[in-house]
Scaffold this active site. Structure first.
Site, PDB file in Angstrom:
ATOM      1  N   ASP A  36     -37.212  51.625 106.164  1.00 51.97           N
ATOM      2  CA  ASP A  36     -35.826  51.172 106.027  1.00 51.97           C
ATOM      3  C   ASP A  36     -35.825  49.902 105.176  1.00 51.97           C
ATOM      4  O   ASP A  36     -36.882  49.301 104.944  1.00 51.97           O
ATOM      5  CB  ASP A  36     -35.180  50.897 107.398  1.00 51.97           C
ATOM      6  CG  ASP A  36     -33.670  51.152 107.386  1.00 51.97           C
ATOM      7  OD1 ASP A  36     -33.230  52.189 107.919  1.00 51.97           O
ATOM      8  OD2 ASP A  36     -32.936  50.317 106.809  1.00 51.97           O
ATOM      9  N   ASN A  89     -33.915  60.743 103.954  1.00 48.10           N
ATOM     10  CA  ASN A  89     -32.690  60.540 104.728  1.00 48.10           C
ATOM     11  C   ASN A  89     -31.935  59.266 104.342  1.00 48.10           C
ATOM     12  O   ASN A  89     -30.744  59.152 104.613  1.00 48.10           O
ATOM     13  CB  ASN A  89     -33.082  60.503 106.220  1.00 48.10           C
ATOM     14  CG  ASN A  89     -32.003  59.926 107.096  1.00 48.10           C
ATOM     15  OD1 ASN A  89     -31.069  60.623 107.488  1.00 48.10           O
ATOM     16  ND2 ASN A  89     -32.086  58.632 107.408  1.00 48.10           N
ATOM     17  N   TYR A 155     -21.191  60.066  95.887  1.00 52.97           N
ATOM     18  CA  TYR A 155     -21.920  60.657  97.022  1.00 52.97           C
ATOM     19  C   TYR A 155     -21.976  62.182  96.913  1.00 52.97           C
ATOM     20  O   TYR A 155     -23.021  62.798  97.111  1.00 52.97           O
ATOM     21  CB  TYR A 155     -21.218  60.216  98.301  1.00 52.97           C
ATOM     22  CG  TYR A 155     -21.852  60.631  99.592  1.00 52.97           C
ATOM     23  CD1 TYR A 155     -23.034  60.041 100.040  1.00 52.97           C
ATOM     24  CD2 TYR A 155     -21.251  61.590 100.407  1.00 52.97           C
ATOM     25  CE1 TYR A 155     -23.595  60.410 101.253  1.00 52.97           C
ATOM     26  CE2 TYR A 155     -21.805  61.960 101.618  1.00 52.97           C
ATOM     27  CZ  TYR A 155     -22.983  61.371 102.040  1.00 52.97           C
ATOM     28  OH  TYR A 155     -23.537  61.729 103.244  1.00 52.97           O
ATOM     29  N   LYS A 159     -25.341  64.323  96.576  1.00 48.58           N
ATOM     30  CA  LYS A 159     -25.716  65.269  97.632  1.00 48.58           C
ATOM     31  C   LYS A 159     -25.758  66.710  97.117  1.00 48.58           C
ATOM     32  O   LYS A 159     -26.562  67.517  97.587  1.00 48.58           O
ATOM     33  CB  LYS A 159     -24.760  65.142  98.819  1.00 48.58           C
ATOM     34  CG  LYS A 159     -24.908  63.833  99.607  1.00 48.58           C
ATOM     35  CD  LYS A 159     -26.313  63.625 100.133  1.00 48.58           C
ATOM     36  CE  LYS A 159     -26.385  62.651 101.309  1.00 48.58           C
ATOM     37  NZ  LYS A 159     -27.780  62.356 101.698  1.00 48.58           N
TER      38      LYS A 159
HETATM   39  N1  LIG Z   1     -23.576  60.883 109.767  1.00 45.35           N
HETATM   40  C1  LIG Z   1     -23.217  62.053 109.257  1.00 45.35           C
HETATM   41  O1  LIG Z   1     -22.395  62.792 109.807  1.00 45.35           O
HETATM   42  C2  LIG Z   1     -23.808  62.515 107.962  1.00 45.35           C
HETATM   43  C3  LIG Z   1     -23.258  63.648 107.352  1.00 45.35           C
HETATM   44  C4  LIG Z   1     -23.814  64.118 106.183  1.00 45.35           C
HETATM   45  C5  LIG Z   1     -24.920  63.489 105.654  1.00 45.35           C
HETATM   46  N2  LIG Z   1     -25.429  62.387 106.236  1.00 45.35           N
HETATM   47  C6  LIG Z   1     -26.593  61.762 105.623  1.00 45.35           C
HETATM   48  O2  LIG Z   1     -27.579  61.482 106.587  1.00 45.35           O
HETATM   49  C7  LIG Z   1     -28.302  60.312 106.218  1.00 45.35           C
HETATM   50  C8  LIG Z   1     -28.263  59.295 107.353  1.00 45.35           C
HETATM   51  O3  LIG Z   1     -26.920  58.996 107.632  1.00 45.35           O
HETATM   52  P1  LIG Z   1     -26.480  58.083 108.874  1.00 45.35           P
HETATM   53  O4  LIG Z   1     -25.133  58.545 109.249  1.00 45.35           O
HETATM   54  O5  LIG Z   1     -27.559  57.992 109.869  1.00 45.35           O
HETATM   55  O6  LIG Z   1     -26.288  56.675 108.108  1.00 45.35           O
HETATM   56  P2  LIG Z   1     -26.613  55.185 108.583  1.00 45.35           P
HETATM   57  O7  LIG Z   1     -25.870  54.324 107.632  1.00 45.35           O
HETATM   58  O8  LIG Z   1     -26.409  55.012 110.041  1.00 45.35           O
HETATM   59  O9  LIG Z   1     -28.191  55.073 108.297  1.00 45.35           O
HETATM   60  C9  LIG Z   1     -28.721  55.022 106.995  1.00 45.35           C
HETATM   61  C10 LIG Z   1     -29.996  54.198 107.021  1.00 45.35           C
HETATM   62  O10 LIG Z   1     -30.534  54.171 105.689  1.00 45.35           O
HETATM   63  C11 LIG Z   1     -30.958  52.848 105.428  1.00 45.35           C
HETATM   64  N3  LIG Z   1     -30.987  52.638 103.971  1.00 45.35           N
HETATM   65  C12 LIG Z   1     -29.946  52.435 103.134  1.00 45.35           C
HETATM   66  N4  LIG Z   1     -30.399  52.290 101.875  1.00 45.35           N
HETATM   67  C13 LIG Z   1     -31.752  52.401 101.925  1.00 45.35           C
HETATM   68  C14 LIG Z   1     -32.786  52.363 100.950  1.00 45.35           C
HETATM   69  N5  LIG Z   1     -32.528  52.173  99.645  1.00 45.35           N
HETATM   70  N6  LIG Z   1     -34.066  52.526 101.356  1.00 45.35           N
HETATM   71  C15 LIG Z   1     -34.353  52.725 102.654  1.00 45.35           C
HETATM   72  N7  LIG Z   1     -33.422  52.761 103.625  1.00 45.35           N
HETATM   73  C16 LIG Z   1     -32.136  52.616 103.262  1.00 45.35           C
HETATM   74  C17 LIG Z   1     -29.939  51.972 106.133  1.00 45.35           C
HETATM   75  O11 LIG Z   1     -30.419  50.649 106.302  1.00 45.35           O
HETATM   76  C18 LIG Z   1     -29.759  52.741 107.426  1.00 45.35           C
HETATM   77  O12 LIG Z   1     -30.693  52.356 108.398  1.00 45.35           O
HETATM   78  C19 LIG Z   1     -27.683  59.829 104.914  1.00 45.35           C
HETATM   79  O13 LIG Z   1     -28.397  60.367 103.821  1.00 45.35           O
HETATM   80  C20 LIG Z   1     -26.298  60.423 104.970  1.00 45.35           C
HETATM   81  O14 LIG Z   1     -25.737  60.562 103.695  1.00 45.35           O
HETATM   82  C21 LIG Z   1     -24.892  61.874 107.379  1.00 45.35           C
END
Ligand SMILES: NC(=O)c1ccc[n+]([C@@H]2O[C@H](COP(=O)([O-])OP(=O)(O)OC[C@H]3O[C@@H](n4cnc5c(N)ncnc54)[C@H](O)[C@@H]3O)[C@@H](O)[C@H]2O)c1
Length: 303
Positions: A36, A89, A155, A159
């Protein structure tokens, strides 16, 4: 699911979905590199996994460039001797409608999601091919990439590109026994809490500890981060060795296979088409049933 002996890297696993993936993989026996940008989050995730008897190492790095990607692979190899599974992720949002989106908004999101997935997958593929024992690339996409979403030019583009890369790499890496799949998750996290239709329900569930209601878990496929993690463990395991090139949806009570784009209606004109012949053909022919676009708005049940 037994993942003993496997080594996984999960990017962006300090919190949210990534943290649940790292914890679930570790609970199934895999050694996990927690990555992270947030050092405190990495440290606490590593500690939590170790406290439950799991194996974990931290790597604080901003996914996007090649150096960060190589650092993650090197950490897996130095700490645990090999790399079997990569989950890309890490992610950020910079939502704006097209006419207000800046170059920086666009580049920042594409850098973490699309470039970060590319650079990490390339570094992992090089290592996995050298090892010669196959591997798993699990790329995190989104419904926004599959259907488009208001305010998410950057985004949705990133994606959608990730799913296209999964299909391309499934072709390129199949002979090396490396499977590549895209996961299309939905879960209540900091990211989704801000969606107006979901916000009050998620808040109430967090406040009272009550499970999310059925309509949310089934119709919207929205549940907890743990609801998504089982798919990641399956895709990391030997049980999924023949699953590759797929986009798989998961969230709440739903598990789904997304269709790949394909021609839906076709017409032929000898010698090719002109603007006039297309205009004459369109509404009763190839264009008679246009595709829908955009994520359908949530339908909340009547009060
Ligand atoms: N939550 C959902 O319903 C949902 C839906 C579709 C896709 N996603 C995808 O799932 C993944 C996780 O989403 P989430 O909801 O847990 O988001 P979140 O914001 O809770 O977690 C994302 C994490 O990524 C870290 N991060 C950001 N930029 C970074 C980088 N350059 N290098 C390393 N770490 C980095 C952040 O610090 C955070 O801990 C993302 O790719 C998001 O697009 C989530």
């Amino acid at each position: 699911m037994d993942l003993q002996g496997k080594v996984a890297v999960v990017t962006g696993s300090g919190r949210g979905l990534g943290l649940a993936y790292a914890q679930t993989l570790a609970a199934a026996g895999a050694a996990v590199v927690v990555n992270d940008v947030d050092r405190a989050a990495v440290d606490s995730a590593v500690e939590a996994i170790r406290a439950r008897g799991g194996r974990a190492a931290g790597a604080v790095a901003a996914v996007g460039d090649s150096e960060a990607a190589q650092r993650l692979v090197d950490t897996a190899v130095e700490e645990f001797g090999r790399l079997d599974v990569l989950v890309t992720n890490a992610g950020i949002l910079r939502d704006r409608v097209l006419w207000k989106m800046t170059d920086d908004d666009f580049d920042a999101v594409v850098r973490v999601h699309l470039r970060g997935t590319f650079t990490c997958a390339r570094a992992a593929a090089v290592r996995m091919r050298e090892q010669g024992t196959g591997g798993r690339l699990i790329l995190i996409s989104s419904p926004a990439g599959q259907r488009g979403n208001f305010g998410q030019t950057n985004y949705a583009a990133a994606k959608a590109g990730i799913v296209a890369m999964a299909r391309t790499w499934a072709l390129e890496l199949g002979r090396a026994g490396i499977s590549v799949n895209a996961v299309v998750p939905v879960a209540a996290t900091e990211m989704t809490k801000t969606i107006p239709a979901f916000e009050p329900v998620i808040e109430e569930s967090e406040r009272t500890g009550a499970p999310l209601p059925d309509w949310l878990r089934k119709d919207e496929g929205l549940g907890t981060v743990e609801d998504v993690a089982g798919l990641i463990a399956f895709l990391a395991s030997d049980d999924s060795k023949d699953v590759t090139g797929q986009a798989i949806g998961i969230g709440g009570d739903r598990l789904a296979l997304w269709a790949h784009p394909k021609e839906k209606a076709v017409a032929f004109a000898d010698g090719g088409w002109s603007a006039d012949t297309i205009a004459a053909e369109w509404s009763a022919g190839v264009g008679a049933e246009p595709e829908t676009y955009g994520i359908p708005a949530p339908t909340t049940p009547e009060a």
